[in-house]
Design an enzyme around this catalytic site. Structure first.
Site, PDB file in Angstrom:
ATOM      1  N   CYS A 134     -62.750  73.760  71.745  1.00  0.00           N
ATOM      2  CA  CYS A 134     -62.930  74.259  70.283  1.00  0.00           C
ATOM      3  C   CYS A 134     -62.947  75.783  70.490  1.00  0.00           C
ATOM      4  O   CYS A 134     -61.914  76.512  70.933  1.00  0.00           O
ATOM      5  CB  CYS A 134     -64.336  73.694  69.857  1.00  0.00           C
ATOM      6  N   HIS A 175     -60.250  66.873  65.132  1.00  0.00           N
ATOM      7  CA  HIS A 175     -60.723  67.935  65.956  1.00  0.00           C
ATOM      8  C   HIS A 175     -61.944  67.374  66.942  1.00  0.00           C
ATOM      9  O   HIS A 175     -62.361  66.381  66.584  1.00  0.00           O
ATOM     10  CB  HIS A 175     -61.311  69.111  65.063  1.00  0.00           C
ATOM     11  N   ASP A 178     -56.583  67.264  62.943  1.00  0.00           N
ATOM     12  CA  ASP A 178     -57.311  68.373  62.985  1.00  0.00           C
ATOM     13  C   ASP A 178     -57.179  68.929  61.813  1.00  0.00           C
ATOM     14  O   ASP A 178     -56.127  69.850  61.679  1.00  0.00           O
ATOM     15  CB  ASP A 178     -57.024  69.234  64.503  1.00  0.00           C
TER      16      ASP A 178
END
Length: 292
Positions: A168, A261, A225
């Protein structure tokens, strides 16, 4: 590009304040902002046959807390820097270090927000982003990662076999560090954004440095995502293909079409077991084929 064997001058002077550290130690468990943790899916890696625990890294402004894991026997282990999500060095990041140590690596995860604040005290993600994460300069992060490499060199790590991985927020940092450290061998970026606005603290995005990588990067992304559009990944792919230097051209992006994600974060509802396991296999192969 030439790769000097002199690591003693690796830590450069950087244009950020030498502010002291607000956080002096790592906490236990998980950040408040990711509670409740999906305990039934959390992977827990033991410390049997490992030396694992908190260390202090000498860095600008004082000592930076970090988590280190390495095999209990042997020496000159290849080194992998592990870069945190926005939630700091919580138990998931520490577990990743232990997983890497079980594979024979010296893994280090520094608390890269330690000068700006403690991510453990925030229960709201947006508040964490506004009050801590947004105040962390990229230049500070690059220098702190360099400081980790210097620590590893002084503690029996083989920094001639240096890799980096991040998740991330840390995935974006992997791309940047691959354009920062000429001694890096390879990077693996998990769902880190590649395009975005620039600011005084974040002057470049991965798309801006795609043609200037010192080491090849494997990007692992989710097709579902919501925060990283597929067209941004296509832009990054094109920039890598058009690059003149071999490390950039050797970099690649793999997309798991149905994954959201944070599909590797086994403590969150976003976890996708098959994609996470496949990505972990790809990470291992990538480091091995690139000399880490």
């Amino acid at each position: 590009m030439s790769r000097s064997s002199d690591f003693d001058s690796l830590v450069p002077a950087v244009p950020f304040s030498r502010r002291s550290f607000m956080v002096s130690a790592l906490g236990a468990g998980f950040a408040l902002s990711v509670q409740p943790v999906a305990a039934q899916s959390v992977i827990s890696t033991d410390s049997v046959d490992l030396n694992a625990g908190e260390i202090k890294i000498p860095a600008a402004g004082g000592e930076m807390p970090a988590y280190r894991a390495q095999p209990a026997q042997g020496n000159q282990w290849p080194v992998i820097l592990v870069v945190q999500e926005i939630f700091g060095v919580h138990e998931h990041i520490r577990d990743i270090c232990r997983r890497l140590a079980k594979l024979g690596y010296l893994a280090i995860a520094p608390e890269l927000y330690a000068r700006q604040g403690d991510p453990r005290q925030y229960s709201n993600v947006q508040e964490l982003l506004d009050k801590v994460v947004s105040k962390v300069p990229d230049a500070q992060v690059m220098a702190d990662l360099d400081a980790c490499v210097a620590w590893a060199k002084a503690h029996d790590g083989n920094v001639g076999r240096l890799g980096i991985t991040g998740f991330c927020w840390g995935g974006r940092i992997v791309w940047l560090y691959a354009a920062h450290n000429p001694h890096l061998k390879a990077g693996v970026a998990w769902y880190g954004r590649v395009v975005g606005p620039s600011s005084e603290l974040t002057t470049k995005q991965p798309i801006d440095i795609a043609a200037r990588l010192y080491a090849p990067v494997l990007g692992l992304y989710g097709g579902a995502d919501q925060g990283i559009p597929l067209d941004s990944l296509e832009q990054m792919r094109k920039a890598l293909v058009m690059a003149a230097n071999p490390p950039s051209k050797a970099s690649t992006i793999h997309v798991y079409e149905q994954a959201p994600h944070a599909f590797h974060a086994d403590y969150r509802p976003s976890y996708r077991k098959s994609e996470a396991e496949d990505g972990w296999r790809r990470l291992q192969a990538w480091f091995k084929q690139n000399g880490v």
